[in-house]
Design a protein around this motif. Structure first.
Motif, PDB file in Angstrom:
ATOM      1  N   THR A 164       1.530   3.182  -2.075  1.00  0.00           N
ATOM      2  CA  THR A 164       2.905   3.352  -2.532  1.00  0.00           C
ATOM      3  C   THR A 164       3.681   2.069  -2.287  1.00  0.00           C
ATOM      4  OG1 THR A 164       2.857   5.714  -1.987  1.00  0.00           O
ATOM      5  CG2 THR A 164       5.015   4.702  -2.324  1.00  0.00           C
ATOM      6  N   ILE A 165       4.286   1.544  -3.353  1.00  0.00           N
ATOM      7  CA  ILE A 165       5.141   0.365  -3.225  1.00  0.00           C
ATOM      8  C   ILE A 165       6.592   0.827  -3.167  1.00  0.00           C
ATOM      9  CG2 ILE A 165       5.279  -0.020  -5.727  1.00  0.00           C
ATOM     10  CD1 ILE A 165       5.267  -3.056  -5.109  1.00  0.00           C
ATOM     11  N   SER A 166       7.377   0.181  -2.339  1.00  0.00           N
ATOM     12  CA  SER A 166       8.795   0.502  -2.243  1.00  0.00           C
ATOM     13  C   SER A 166       9.553  -0.763  -1.852  1.00  0.00           C
ATOM     14  CB  SER A 166       9.031   1.607  -1.207  1.00  0.00           C
ATOM     15  OG  SER A 166       8.616   1.198   0.083  1.00  0.00           O
ATOM     16  N   ARG A 167      10.858  -0.713  -1.991  1.00  0.00           N
ATOM     17  CA  ARG A 167      11.671  -1.870  -1.603  1.00  0.00           C
ATOM     18  C   ARG A 167      12.981  -1.386  -1.013  1.00  0.00           C
ATOM     19  NH1 ARG A 167      12.321  -5.450  -6.701  1.00  0.00           N
ATOM     20  NH2 ARG A 167      13.672  -6.695  -5.337  1.00  0.00           N
ATOM     21  N   ASP A 168      13.507  -2.178  -0.117  1.00  0.00           N
ATOM     22  CA  ASP A 168      14.809  -1.934   0.469  1.00  0.00           C
ATOM     23  C   ASP A 168      15.614  -3.211   0.250  1.00  0.00           C
ATOM     24  OD1 ASP A 168      17.044  -1.582   2.061  1.00  0.00           O
ATOM     25  OD2 ASP A 168      15.950  -0.528   3.628  1.00  0.00           O
ATOM     26  N   ASN A 169      16.431  -3.232  -0.779  1.00  0.00           N
ATOM     27  CA  ASN A 169      17.172  -4.450  -1.112  1.00  0.00           C
ATOM     28  C   ASN A 169      18.184  -4.804  -0.021  1.00  0.00           C
ATOM     29  OD1 ASN A 169      15.701  -4.836  -3.441  1.00  0.00           O
ATOM     30  ND2 ASN A 169      17.274  -3.973  -4.796  1.00  0.00           N
ATOM     31  N   ALA A 170      18.679  -3.808   0.696  1.00  0.00           N
ATOM     32  CA  ALA A 170      19.618  -4.081   1.781  1.00  0.00           C
ATOM     33  C   ALA A 170      18.935  -4.822   2.925  1.00  0.00           C
ATOM     34  CB  ALA A 170      20.221  -2.781   2.285  1.00  0.00           C
ATOM     35  N   LYS A 171      17.641  -4.531   3.138  1.00  0.00           N
ATOM     36  CA  LYS A 171      16.869  -5.201   4.185  1.00  0.00           C
ATOM     37  C   LYS A 171      16.070  -6.369   3.639  1.00  0.00           C
ATOM     38  CE  LYS A 171      16.370  -1.175   7.216  1.00  0.00           C
ATOM     39  NZ  LYS A 171      15.424  -0.281   7.921  1.00  0.00           N
ATOM     40  N   ASN A 172      16.191  -6.605   2.323  1.00  0.00           N
ATOM     41  CA  ASN A 172      15.499  -7.752   1.733  1.00  0.00           C
ATOM     42  C   ASN A 172      13.993  -7.683   1.961  1.00  0.00           C
ATOM     43  OD1 ASN A 172      16.471  -9.959   0.195  1.00  0.00           O
ATOM     44  ND2 ASN A 172      15.819 -11.382   1.786  1.00  0.00           N
ATOM     45  N   THR A 173      13.425  -6.495   1.790  1.00  0.00           N
ATOM     46  CA  THR A 173      12.012  -6.313   2.103  1.00  0.00           C
ATOM     47  C   THR A 173      11.351  -5.403   1.075  1.00  0.00           C
ATOM     48  OG1 THR A 173      12.518  -6.520   4.475  1.00  0.00           O
ATOM     49  CG2 THR A 173      10.370  -5.593   3.892  1.00  0.00           C
ATOM     50  N   VAL A 174      10.096  -5.716   0.741  1.00  0.00           N
ATOM     51  CA  VAL A 174       9.276  -4.851  -0.092  1.00  0.00           C
ATOM     52  C   VAL A 174       8.080  -4.419   0.750  1.00  0.00           C
ATOM     53  CG1 VAL A 174       7.992  -6.785  -1.111  1.00  0.00           C
ATOM     54  CG2 VAL A 174       8.123  -4.610  -2.318  1.00  0.00           C
ATOM     55  N   TYR A 175       7.626  -3.193   0.532  1.00  0.00           N
ATOM     56  CA  TYR A 175       6.556  -2.616   1.330  1.00  0.00           C
ATOM     57  C   TYR A 175       5.396  -2.161   0.440  1.00  0.00           C
ATOM     58  CZ  TYR A 175      10.489  -2.124   4.574  1.00  0.00           C
ATOM     59  OH  TYR A 175      11.582  -2.369   5.365  1.00  0.00           O
ATOM     60  N   LEU A 176       4.217  -2.118   1.032  1.00  0.00           N
ATOM     61  CA  LEU A 176       3.067  -1.495   0.397  1.00  0.00           C
ATOM     62  C   LEU A 176       2.429  -0.583   1.437  1.00  0.00           C
ATOM     63  CD1 LEU A 176       1.352  -1.350  -2.222  1.00  0.00           C
ATOM     64  CD2 LEU A 176      -0.214  -2.983  -1.126  1.00  0.00           C
ATOM     65  N   GLN A 177       2.629   0.713   1.270  1.00  0.00           N
ATOM     66  CA  GLN A 177       2.006   1.703   2.145  1.00  0.00           C
ATOM     67  C   GLN A 177       0.629   2.016   1.593  1.00  0.00           C
ATOM     68  OE1 GLN A 177       3.133   3.176   5.094  1.00  0.00           O
ATOM     69  NE2 GLN A 177       1.065   4.023   5.181  1.00  0.00           N
ATOM     70  N   MET A 178      -0.398   1.800   2.394  1.00  0.00           N
ATOM     71  CA  MET A 178      -1.775   1.993   1.952  1.00  0.00           C
ATOM     72  C   MET A 178      -2.414   3.097   2.788  1.00  0.00           C
ATOM     73  SD  MET A 178      -2.913  -1.994   1.455  1.00  0.00           S
ATOM     74  CE  MET A 178      -2.887  -2.343   3.207  1.00  0.00           C
ATOM     75  N   ASN A 179      -2.758   4.181   2.127  1.00  0.00           N
ATOM     76  CA  ASN A 179      -3.391   5.326   2.789  1.00  0.00           C
ATOM     77  C   ASN A 179      -4.809   5.513   2.266  1.00  0.00           C
ATOM     78  OD1 ASN A 179      -0.934   5.852   4.119  1.00  0.00           O
ATOM     79  ND2 ASN A 179      -0.244   7.183   2.450  1.00  0.00           N
ATOM     80  N   SER A 180      -5.598   6.285   2.993  1.00  0.00           N
ATOM     81  CA  SER A 180      -6.977   6.587   2.594  1.00  0.00           C
ATOM     82  C   SER A 180      -7.719   5.316   2.228  1.00  0.00           C
ATOM     83  CB  SER A 180      -6.978   7.573   1.415  1.00  0.00           C
ATOM     84  OG  SER A 180      -6.300   8.759   1.752  1.00  0.00           O
ATOM     85  N   LEU A 181      -7.624   4.325   3.068  1.00  0.00           N
ATOM     86  CA  LEU A 181      -8.227   3.025   2.769  1.00  0.00           C
ATOM     87  C   LEU A 181      -9.742   3.113   2.702  1.00  0.00           C
ATOM     88  CD1 LEU A 181      -5.838   0.829   4.867  1.00  0.00           C
ATOM     89  CD2 LEU A 181      -6.354   0.462   2.456  1.00  0.00           C
ATOM     90  N   LYS A 182     -10.296   2.302   1.802  1.00  0.00           N
ATOM     91  CA  LYS A 182     -11.738   2.254   1.571  1.00  0.00           C
ATOM     92  C   LYS A 182     -12.241   0.836   1.849  1.00  0.00           C
ATOM     93  CE  LYS A 182     -11.165   5.471  -2.311  1.00  0.00           C
ATOM     94  NZ  LYS A 182     -11.400   5.672  -3.768  1.00  0.00           N
ATOM     95  N   PRO A 183     -13.515   0.689   2.166  1.00  0.00           N
ATOM     96  CA  PRO A 183     -14.052  -0.668   2.378  1.00  0.00           C
ATOM     97  C   PRO A 183     -13.799  -1.598   1.189  1.00  0.00           C
ATOM     98  CG  PRO A 183     -15.597   0.948   3.192  1.00  0.00           C
ATOM     99  CD  PRO A 183     -14.506   1.720   2.502  1.00  0.00           C
ATOM    100  N   GLU A 184     -13.797  -1.059  -0.020  1.00  0.00           N
ATOM    101  CA  GLU A 184     -13.557  -1.891  -1.197  1.00  0.00           C
ATOM    102  C   GLU A 184     -12.111  -2.356  -1.330  1.00  0.00           C
ATOM    103  OE1 GLU A 184     -15.029   1.131  -1.089  1.00  0.00           O
ATOM    104  OE2 GLU A 184     -14.536   2.328  -2.878  1.00  0.00           O
ATOM    105  N   ASP A 185     -11.227  -1.874  -0.473  1.00  0.00           N
ATOM    106  CA  ASP A 185      -9.856  -2.386  -0.433  1.00  0.00           C
ATOM    107  C   ASP A 185      -9.757  -3.679   0.393  1.00  0.00           C
ATOM    108  OD1 ASP A 185      -8.767   1.008  -0.135  1.00  0.00           O
ATOM    109  OD2 ASP A 185      -8.659  -0.252  -1.927  1.00  0.00           O
TER     110      ASP A 185
END
Length: 122
Positions: free
Chosen positions: A69-90
């Motif tokens: 899941t990608i998200s951003r908080d413009n007030a904090k000047n930050t973008v995030y990438l939440q990565m769940n169920s990670l696999k070795p191919e990631d």
């Protein structure tokens, strides 16, 4: 010039989670669509996810849909990438990117981060 600084990479077991962050150096962050790309050893850099300037629209590679899941908080000047169920191919170096345009494609990237390593063990 805009510098993008990623953080949050590391080593995780398969099935685990990580959250990447990207903090641009300038307050014009909200003027850019933001994306995440990744590059595994011996492979081309590939698109992972993107988010529009206002955060209303998102886009994902098929390989990560429903897990990342990608998200951003413009007030904090930050973008995030939440990565769940990670696999070795990631496993790859993950790069934050800024583009004046959405959808984000590699040819329109104006700024790249230095990359952060994500390693998923089996």
């Amino acid at each position: 010039q805009v510098q993008l600084v990623e953080s949050g990479g590391g080593l995780v077991q398969a099935g685990g989670s990580l959250r990447l962050s990207c903090a641009p150096s300038r307050r014009t962050f909200s003027s850019y669509a933001m994306g995440w790309f990744r590059q595994a050893p011996g492979k081309e850099r590939e698109f992972v996810a993107a988010i529009s300037r206002g955060g209303v629209s998102t886009d994902y590679a098929d390989s990560v849909k429903s897990r990342f899941t990608i998200s951003r908080d413009n007030a904090k000047n930050t973008v995030y990438l939440q990565m769940n169920s990670l696999k070795p191919e990631d496993t790859a170096v993950y790069y934050c990117a800024a583009s004046p345009y959405y959808p984000v494609v590699r040819s329109t990237i104006a700024y790249w981060g230095q990359g952060t390593q994500v390693t998923v063990s089996s």
